[in-house]
Write an enzyme that holds these catalytic residues in place. Structure first.
Site, mmCIF file in Angstrom:
data_model
loop_
_atom_site.group_PDB
_atom_site.id
_atom_site.type_symbol
_atom_site.label_atom_id
_atom_site.label_comp_id
_atom_site.label_asym_id
_atom_site.label_seq_id
_atom_site.Cartn_x
_atom_site.Cartn_y
_atom_site.Cartn_z
ATOM 1 N N GLN A 193 41.895 42.568 42.833
ATOM 2 C CA GLN A 193 41.890 43.231 44.148
ATOM 3 C C GLN A 193 43.222 43.894 44.471
ATOM 4 O O GLN A 193 43.349 44.549 45.509
ATOM 5 C CB GLN A 193 41.526 42.210 45.248
ATOM 6 C CG GLN A 193 40.100 41.732 45.184
ATOM 7 C CD GLN A 193 39.064 42.829 45.451
ATOM 8 O OE1 GLN A 193 39.381 43.910 45.954
ATOM 9 N NE2 GLN A 193 37.806 42.546 45.126
ATOM 10 N N SER B 111 40.112 45.158 37.062
ATOM 11 C CA SER B 111 38.726 45.599 36.864
ATOM 12 C C SER B 111 38.592 47.058 37.278
ATOM 13 O O SER B 111 39.062 47.444 38.360
ATOM 14 C CB SER B 111 37.809 44.721 37.711
ATOM 15 O OG SER B 111 36.510 45.253 37.717
ATOM 16 N N CYS C 194 28.906 38.066 45.190
ATOM 17 C CA CYS C 194 28.247 37.071 44.335
ATOM 18 C C CYS C 194 27.712 35.899 45.153
ATOM 19 O O CYS C 194 26.787 35.226 44.736
ATOM 20 C CB CYS C 194 29.220 36.544 43.295
ATOM 21 S SG CYS C 194 30.301 37.797 42.665
HETATM 22 N N1 PLP Z 1 38.262 38.653 40.626
HETATM 23 C C1 PLP Z 1 38.219 39.088 41.886
HETATM 24 C C2 PLP Z 1 39.303 38.698 42.836
HETATM 25 C C3 PLP Z 1 37.164 39.889 42.324
HETATM 26 O O1 PLP Z 1 37.122 40.302 43.580
HETATM 27 C C4 PLP Z 1 36.137 40.215 41.409
HETATM 28 C C5 PLP Z 1 34.952 40.981 41.848
HETATM 29 O O2 PLP Z 1 34.565 40.922 42.998
HETATM 30 C C6 PLP Z 1 36.239 39.757 40.094
HETATM 31 C C7 PLP Z 1 37.316 38.981 39.735
HETATM 32 C C8 PLP Z 1 35.202 40.085 39.063
HETATM 33 O O3 PLP Z 1 35.343 41.421 38.638
HETATM 34 P P1 PLP Z 1 34.150 42.140 37.873
HETATM 35 O O4 PLP Z 1 33.111 42.466 38.877
HETATM 36 O O5 PLP Z 1 34.765 43.371 37.267
HETATM 37 O O6 PLP Z 1 33.676 41.199 36.837
#
Ligand code: PLP
Length: 385
Positions: A178, A198, A324
Site C-alpha cells: 500500500q 503489487s 478479501c
Molecule cells: N498486502 C497488502 C497490504 C494489501 O493491501 C494487499 C491487497 O489488498 C496484498 C498484500 C495482496 O496483494 P495482491 O492482491 O497483489 O496479491
C-alpha cells in the site's frame, strides 16, 4: 451516472501510459526473453529496463528485484523462502493487523513448527516498540511488518524499526503493497532485507508483483524450474505485465508529489465534511500517521455493507474492510484490533483515493452520503426511535 471510484486500496485504474507500454508486447514483440534468437532476445532488454524502473522507485539495485505474480506471492515467497533457507523452525514476529497474505502465511509456518508472535496495536493502530523489542529472542529469525495498513492507512515506522531489528540480528520483511507510489521508499536508507509490492495497487495491471531481496539474503526458491529471476522464481517471464509494472513505477515517481498536493487534500476535505455533517462518526486509526490517500470512518449504529449498497446506487465505490474479508459480515480483524466498539466497528467504511480522483468526486459523495446514513439510521435497531 458517473462512477466515483474511491476504492483505490482494493485496486487501481491501469494508467493509460501503462497500457500503451504493454500493448506492443502482446502484438509484436511476443518472443521469449530467454531465446537465443534476437526476436526473443530483444524482449529481454525491456524486462531489464522494467527491472531498472522498479529498482529506481525503491532505491534498490536492479539485481535485487524479482518479478512475481502479485503482492500475495511476494509475501509468501519472502516468509516461506527465508524460513526454508534457515533449515529450522525459527521464531517469526509479525503483527495482528497484517494483510492475510502475511498473516495466513505466518500462521501456516506456525502450524509447521515455527513460533509466532503477533504484536498487538493500540487504538491509533500503532505498535508498542518496547513490546516488539521484548519479543525478540535468540531463536528469532524474521520480523515481517506491513509498512502501511490497507484498511486504515496507518503507517508503521519501518525506518525506525528496521535498524533496531537488524541490530538484534533479525531479517526484516515489509509488506509495502500500500506504500509504493504513495510515499517515498528508499531501501538504501531503510535497511529492510525483503519488501513486497503489487502492480495493481499502483496503476499497473493485476497479475504482477515484485519482491525486493537485498543482496546476500539467504532465501530458498519459490518456484523451481528454469533459471528465470535468478532461479528463485522459475517460469517464462510475463513480459507485457513486467513492462507495465516498470512503467507504473516510473509514473509513480513522477507523480509522487501529487499524493501530498492533490490526493491528501481531497481525502482531508471528504473526511472533515463527513465528520461535520454526519453525527456519530469517527476516524479509525491515527489521522496524523497515515497514507495520504486513505480514510477509514465509522458510522455508528449501522452496517457498513448497507452503507456501501446505498452509495452504490449513486455510483460511489468504497469498501467496508479489505476486499478479501468483506464477504463476511464480521468487522475486519484490523478494526477489531484497534478496539473500536462493536456498534462502530460494523459501520466502518474505507475511502481510498488516487491521482485520478478530483474535487467533483468528493462533491458527489457529500451530496448523497448524508441521505444514505440518515435513511439507515432510521431503520437501525440500535437507536431508540
Ligand atoms: N498486502 C497488502 C497490504 C494489501 O493491501 C494487499 C491487497 O489488498 C496484498 C498484500 C495482496 O496483494 P495482491 O492482491 O497483489 O496479491
Amino acid at each position: 451516472m458517473k462512477t466515483v471510484y474511491l476504492d483505490n486500496n482494493a485496486t487501481t485504474q491501469v494508467a493509460p501510459e501503462v497500457i500503451d507500454a504493454m500493448l506492443p508486447f502482446f502484438r509484436d514483440a511476443w518472443g521469449n526473453p530467454s531465446s537465443m534468437h534476437s526476436f526473443g532476445g530483444n524482449v529481454k532488454k525491456h524486462v531489464d529496463k522494467a527491472r531498472e524502473q522498479v529498482a529506481a522507485l525503491l532505491g534498490a539495485d536492479p539485481s535485487e528485484i524479482i518479478f512475481t505474480s502479485c503482492g500475495s506471492e511476494s509475501n509468501n515467497m519472502a516468509l516461506r523462502g527465508v524460513v526454508e533457507a534457515s533449515g529450522r523452525y525459527p521464531h517469526i514476529i509479525s503483527s495482528c493487523v497484517e494483510h492475510p497474505a502475511v498473516l495466513e502465511v505466518a500462521r501456516y509456518l506456525n502450524k509447521k513448527g515455527c513460533r509466532l508472535t503477533e504484536l498487538k496495536v493500540n487504538g491509533g493502530g500503532h505498535l508498542d516498540l518496547d513490546e516488539l523489542k521484548a519479543s525478540i529472542s535468540p531463536s528469532s529469525l524474521l520480523l515481517s511488518l506491513m509498512w502501511a495498513n490497507n484498511e486504515t492507512g496507518v503507517i508503521f515506522p519501518i525506518d525506525e524499526i528496521a535498524p533496531m531489528a537488524k541490530e538484534a540480528g533479525l531479517l526484516v520483511h515489509t509488506d509495502a503493497v500500500q506504500v509504493a507510489g504513495k510515499i517515498p521508499i528508499d531501501v538504501k536508507k531503510v535497511p529492510v532485507d525483503l519488501l513486497s509490492i503489487s502492480g495493481h495497487k499502483l496503476h499497473a495491471p493485476k497479475g504482477v508483483g515484485v519482491l525486493y531481496i537485498r543482496k546476500g539474503t539467504k532465501i530458498s526458491p519459490f518456484i523451481l524450474g528454469g533459471h528465470q529471476e535468478r532461479s528463485l522464481r522459475a517460469g517464462t517471464e510475463n513480459v507485457p505485465y513486467i513492462v507495465g509494472m516498470g512503467k507504473a513505477c516510473e509514473l509513480a515517481m513522477e507523480h509522487m508529489d501529487e499524493e501530498q498536493t492533490l490526493v491528501a487534500p481531497l481525502r482531508d476535505r471528504l473526511e472533515k465534511e463527513i465528520l461535520k455533517i454526519c453525527p456519530d462518526t469517527r476516524v479509525n486509526g491515527d489521522p496524523n500517521a497515515r497514507l495520504p490517500n486513505t480514510t477509514n470512518i465509522s458510522f455508528e449504529f449501522i452496517e457498513g455493507e448497507a452503507i456501501l449498497l446505498g452509495m452504490n446506487e449513486h455510483g460511489i465505490c468504497a469498501s467496508s474492510g479489505s476486499a478479501c474479508t468483506s464477504g463476511s459480515l464480521e468487522p475486519s480483524h484490523v478494526i477489531r484490533a484497534l478496539g473500536v466498539p462493536y456498534t462502530a466497528a460494523h459501520g466502518s467504511i474505507r475511502f481510498s483515493f488516487s491521482r485520478y480522483n478530483a474535487g467533483e468526486d468528493v462533491d458527489i459523495v457529500l451530496k448523497h452520503l448524508p441521505g444514505v446514513i440518515d435513511r439507515l439510521r432510521k431503520l437501525s435497531p440500535f437507536i431508540k426511535h
